[in-house]
Design an enzyme around this catalytic site. Structure first.
Site, mmCIF file in Angstrom:
data_model
loop_
_atom_site.group_PDB
_atom_site.id
_atom_site.type_symbol
_atom_site.label_atom_id
_atom_site.label_comp_id
_atom_site.label_asym_id
_atom_site.label_seq_id
_atom_site.Cartn_x
_atom_site.Cartn_y
_atom_site.Cartn_z
ATOM 1 N N ASP A 21 0.862 -1.179 0.000
ATOM 2 C CA ASP A 21 0.000 0.000 0.000
ATOM 3 C C ASP A 21 0.902 1.234 0.000
ATOM 4 O O ASP A 21 1.911 1.282 0.702
ATOM 5 C CB ASP A 21 -0.897 -0.014 1.239
ATOM 6 C CG ASP A 21 -1.919 1.100 1.223
ATOM 7 O OD1 ASP A 21 -3.071 0.813 0.852
ATOM 8 O OD2 ASP A 21 -1.562 2.230 1.579
ATOM 9 N N ILE A 22 0.544 2.261 -0.801
ATOM 10 C CA ILE A 22 1.322 3.499 -0.862
ATOM 11 C C ILE A 22 1.112 4.268 0.449
ATOM 12 O O ILE A 22 -0.040 4.500 0.866
ATOM 13 C CB ILE A 22 0.912 4.365 -2.053
ATOM 14 C CG1 ILE A 22 1.096 3.585 -3.374
ATOM 15 C CG2 ILE A 22 1.707 5.660 -2.087
ATOM 16 C CD1 ILE A 22 0.575 4.311 -4.579
ATOM 17 N N GLU A 48 -5.054 2.627 -3.594
ATOM 18 C CA GLU A 48 -3.588 2.677 -3.578
ATOM 19 C C GLU A 48 -3.003 1.340 -3.117
ATOM 20 O O GLU A 48 -1.834 1.274 -2.725
ATOM 21 C CB GLU A 48 -3.096 3.811 -2.680
ATOM 22 C CG GLU A 48 -3.388 3.654 -1.196
ATOM 23 C CD GLU A 48 -4.753 4.189 -0.779
ATOM 24 O OE1 GLU A 48 -4.986 4.339 0.413
ATOM 25 O OE2 GLU A 48 -5.594 4.442 -1.683
ATOM 26 N N ARG A 88 13.331 -4.906 -2.749
ATOM 27 C CA ARG A 88 13.809 -4.237 -3.957
ATOM 28 C C ARG A 88 12.761 -3.240 -4.465
ATOM 29 O O ARG A 88 13.092 -2.137 -4.876
ATOM 30 C CB ARG A 88 14.125 -5.293 -5.031
ATOM 31 C CG ARG A 88 14.777 -4.678 -6.263
ATOM 32 C CD ARG A 88 15.460 -5.727 -7.127
ATOM 33 N NE ARG A 88 14.569 -6.742 -7.637
ATOM 34 C CZ ARG A 88 14.578 -8.007 -7.249
ATOM 35 N NH1 ARG A 88 15.445 -8.415 -6.312
ATOM 36 N NH2 ARG A 88 13.741 -8.882 -7.763
ATOM 37 N N ASP A 93 -3.291 10.139 -9.696
ATOM 38 C CA ASP A 93 -3.421 9.076 -10.704
ATOM 39 C C ASP A 93 -2.102 8.830 -11.416
ATOM 40 O O ASP A 93 -1.724 7.680 -11.691
ATOM 41 C CB ASP A 93 -4.494 9.453 -11.719
ATOM 42 C CG ASP A 93 -5.904 9.411 -11.120
ATOM 43 O OD1 ASP A 93 -6.065 8.794 -10.043
ATOM 44 O OD2 ASP A 93 -6.840 9.963 -11.752
ATOM 45 N N ARG A 95 9.160 -10.516 -12.428
ATOM 46 C CA ARG A 95 9.475 -11.482 -13.487
ATOM 47 C C ARG A 95 8.266 -11.644 -14.424
ATOM 48 O O ARG A 95 7.169 -11.208 -14.132
ATOM 49 C CB ARG A 95 9.829 -12.831 -12.854
ATOM 50 C CG ARG A 95 11.040 -12.766 -11.926
ATOM 51 C CD ARG A 95 11.132 -14.009 -11.056
ATOM 52 N NE ARG A 95 9.974 -14.152 -10.203
ATOM 53 C CZ ARG A 95 9.819 -15.118 -9.290
ATOM 54 N NH1 ARG A 95 10.783 -16.027 -9.133
ATOM 55 N NH2 ARG A 95 8.746 -15.168 -8.567
ATOM 56 N N ASN A 121 -2.998 13.182 -2.709
ATOM 57 C CA ASN A 121 -4.230 13.615 -3.411
ATOM 58 C C ASN A 121 -4.693 14.972 -2.900
ATOM 59 O O ASN A 121 -5.088 15.852 -3.680
ATOM 60 C CB ASN A 121 -5.341 12.582 -3.217
ATOM 61 C CG ASN A 121 -5.236 11.435 -4.217
ATOM 62 O OD1 ASN A 121 -4.676 11.593 -5.300
ATOM 63 N ND2 ASN A 121 -5.773 10.275 -3.860
#
Length: 648
Positions: A517-518, A560, A580, A534, A549, A525
């Site tokens: 989750d961001i 989000e 990563r 967006d 992959r 926003n």
């Protein structure tokens, strides 16, 4: 000789029982507007027009059950005017006589007769007279039938159509042959041939072939008779919709019997019987039994012949056939004579006389000959000689003129007449063929046009199907794809996760699951606006796609929040991938989108274990780990360790 001559006469009768009725058209002087109810003149006129139109149908059409049902419906209409009711009953009699039921035909004519007299209209009277001719002949009143047919022909020869006039002339020719007036019959048949050729009617042409076959049988030329009967069958089988006369098969079978080809005779007799049973043609069934009886008599199987004659007699009695009742009795007499049962033979001779109101002269000759044979077998030679002499005198007196006329027809003349007849028919067939060729060309153009239109329609249908399937695929993709990131949406990613879960459980392998989750996305926003928000989500989705992959799957499951499926990946490798991604998010340049944007994310990482009873356990575990990462300060990866504990 008698069996030969009689079988031919009976064949002729049965033939013309089937083609008895021609097209009946109201005369120009007719006034079909008569009605017993003046207030319904318009409706009555329309109904009469409809009935006269039905009278114009072809013989095969008027033999069908559909014709019977339509007339029945008309007769059941309330308040029929006398004209319409009379005509409907005449047409019903028409149907029954065409199908060999003389009793029912007479019943309907009896109903129609007082109505016809009441209406007193010329066209209606002629309709009644026309049908009555064939019923009279079937009932054995041949003198009256001939008289009415002669009068009717004189009245209508200039107004009726060629095909119905041909039918009427064929009937007259048959009746005159019953009266042994062969010279007159031959002239009438020649006229009927002209009508057949001029009308281009396959039905009438086939009937003419058939009648010529009968004439050659009368002239003892069985080979030629067989040839013409075969031609009649050929025309019938070539035009099954226009010609349907099973009697042709019976006639051909009887001719093969006369020619001593008994196997073929039985083959066609049985074929005719099978078809007559299918069509419920009782007179024809009786005739096929009679043909088989004659075959048995010719092959000296007299007991079987008598059995077949009994069946024929029972069937004839069902439909009230009177004209040939005496013929069956003479066949019985001949079979019993051959069996040596002389009393029974003589008894059936008496029955034969009782069956007919008036025995024709030739039959009188044959009856005397039979009695002479019986007397000879009893040793009464003087009486036998007297009877035989009387038989000869009767034959000579009755047929001298006809025999002289026939004898004058030399073999060369007969061959010439046959050649002329065949040339006429060949010419007419060529004309018909030319007409069919022109029609075929016209139909070919229409057919090619239709094929092209059908191909175009097929191409259009294929194009529409292709377009529909493409649109359907697009709609399906849209329904399963996130509109903003073009990643699988919640429904699609969970469907793929379910498939991976089932595959892993079946193969006993492993997969890992990441939910991230961001961090503080609502702040982005609120500060920079949803349009920038967006773009941030799109940039993050692009980074994730390039990091994973090829066999990994990422999907957006809420505003989000994202879910990653890692097939064949254990927890340690999944943790490395999550770290990563977190590092790349932190180091990514979002300044190009808006100044001051710095992005981090929280990750929950877990793997499938055999202890997981269902997919929900795996998802809930990853979700709890994500919640834990947020609770512990965000910007971190929280996962389950190999021993089931959580670690950063």
């Amino acid at each position: 000789m008698y069996i030969y001559r009689k079988c031919i006469q009976f064949v002729f009768l049965c033939l013309l029982s089937c083609n008895a009725f021609a097209f009946i058209i109201p005369d120009k002087a007719a006034s079909p507007s008569f009605s017993a109810h003046p207030s319904s003149n318009i409706n009555s006129s329309a109904l009469q027009k409809q009935l006269y139109g039905m009278a114009n149908l072809s013989v095969p059409e008027r033999q069908q059950e559909a014709f019977y049902l339509k007339i029945t419906n008309l007769l059941n209409k309330p308040d029929l005017d006398n004209h319409s009711e009379a005509l409907a009953n005449i047409l019903m009699a028409n149907y029954h006589i065409l199908n060999g039921d003389a009793l029912r035909a007479r019943e309907f004519l009896s109903i129609a007769q007082p109505l016809v007299q009441d209406v007193d209209e010329l066209s209606l009277n002629r309709q009644y007279q026309y049908v009555n001719i064939f019923v009279l002949r079937s009932e054995g009143d041949i003198e009256k039938a001939l008289s009415e047919s002669e009068n009717l022909y004189e009245d209508v020869k200039d107004t009726w159509g060629l095909n119905k006039l041909g039918d009427l002339i064929l009937e007259r020719a048959y009746i005159t042959s019953l009266l042994s007036r062969y010279k007159e019959a031959i002239k009438l048949l020649d006229l009927a041939l002209d009508y057949a050729l001029e009308s281009n009617d396959p039905y009438l042409i086939s009937e003419t072939y058939n009648v010529f076959g009968i004439l050659y049988n009368f002239l003892n030329d069985t080979q030629s008779a067989i040839m013409y009967f075969e031609k009649a069958v050929e025309v019938m089988e070539k035009h099954p919709a226009l010609v349907s006369n099973i009697y042709f098969y019976a006639n051909l079978g009887d001719s093969y019997r006369i020619n001593k080809q008994y196997d073929k005779a039985l083959e066609f007799a049985h074929k005719a019987r099978r078809l007559s049973i299918q069509e419920n043609d009782i007179p024809l069934q009786a005739f096929t039994h009679q043909v088989e009886a004659r075959i048995n008599t010719d092959t000296e199987n007299y007991a079987a012949a008598i059995e077949q004659l009994q069946k024929a007699k029972q069937l004839q009695e069902q439909v009230g056939e009177k004209l040939f009742g005496y013929e069956l009795q003479t066949d019985f007499a001949y079979a019993y004579l051959k069996l040596g049962e002389l009393d029974r033979a003589e008894q059936h001779i008496e029955y034969a006389i009782e069956e007919a109101e008036k025995v024709a002269a030739l039959d009188d000759f044959y009856l005397k000959k039979l009695r002479a044979d019986i007397s000879a077998q009893r040793g009464q030679y003087e009486q036998a000689f007297t009877l035989l002499d009387d038989s000869f005198k009767t034959y000579r007196d009755a047929f001298n003129d006809n025999l002289t006329y026939v004898s004058n027809l030399s073999r060369e003349q007969l061959d010439q007449e046959r050649l002329s007849f065949e040339n006429k028919l060949l010419e007419k067939e060529n004309q018909i063929s030319s007409k069919f060729v022109e029609q075929y060309k016209e139909y070919s153009v229409w057919l090619i046009t239709l094929v092209i239109l059908m191909l175009l329609l097929l191409l259009i249908c294929c194009w529409l199907i292709f377009k529909y399937r493409r649109v359907a695929r697009q709609n399906e993709e849209m329904a399963l794809t996130d509109n903003l990131t073009h990643l699988p949406n919640r429904r699609q990613v969970f469907r793929k996760l379910d498939n991976e879960h089932q595959r892993t459980a079946l193969d006993k392998t492993v997969y890992s699951l990441i939910i991230f989750d961001i961090d503080h996305f609502k702040t982005i926003n609120d500060r920079f606006g949803h349009r920038i928000g967006d773009k941030v989500i799109n940039r993050l989705a692009s980074i994730t796609r390039h990091t994973l992959r090829d066999n990994d799957t990422i999907g957006r499951i809420s505003g989000e929040e994202f879910l990653i499926i890692l097939p064949d990946t254990n927890i340690s490798d999944a943790i490395q991938i999550a770290n990563r991604l977190n590092e790349q998010f932190a180091n990514a340049d979002f300044e190009s989108l808006a100044e001051g944007i710095h992005l981090t994310a929280s990750f929950g990482v877990t793997e499938y274990t055999p202890d997981d009873e269902n997919l929900d356990m795996v998802i809930n575990r990853a979700d709890r780990l994500l919640y834990k990462a947020k609770k512990e300060g965000r910007n971190r990866v929280v996962s389950t360790s190999i021993n089931g504990t959580s670690e950063d």
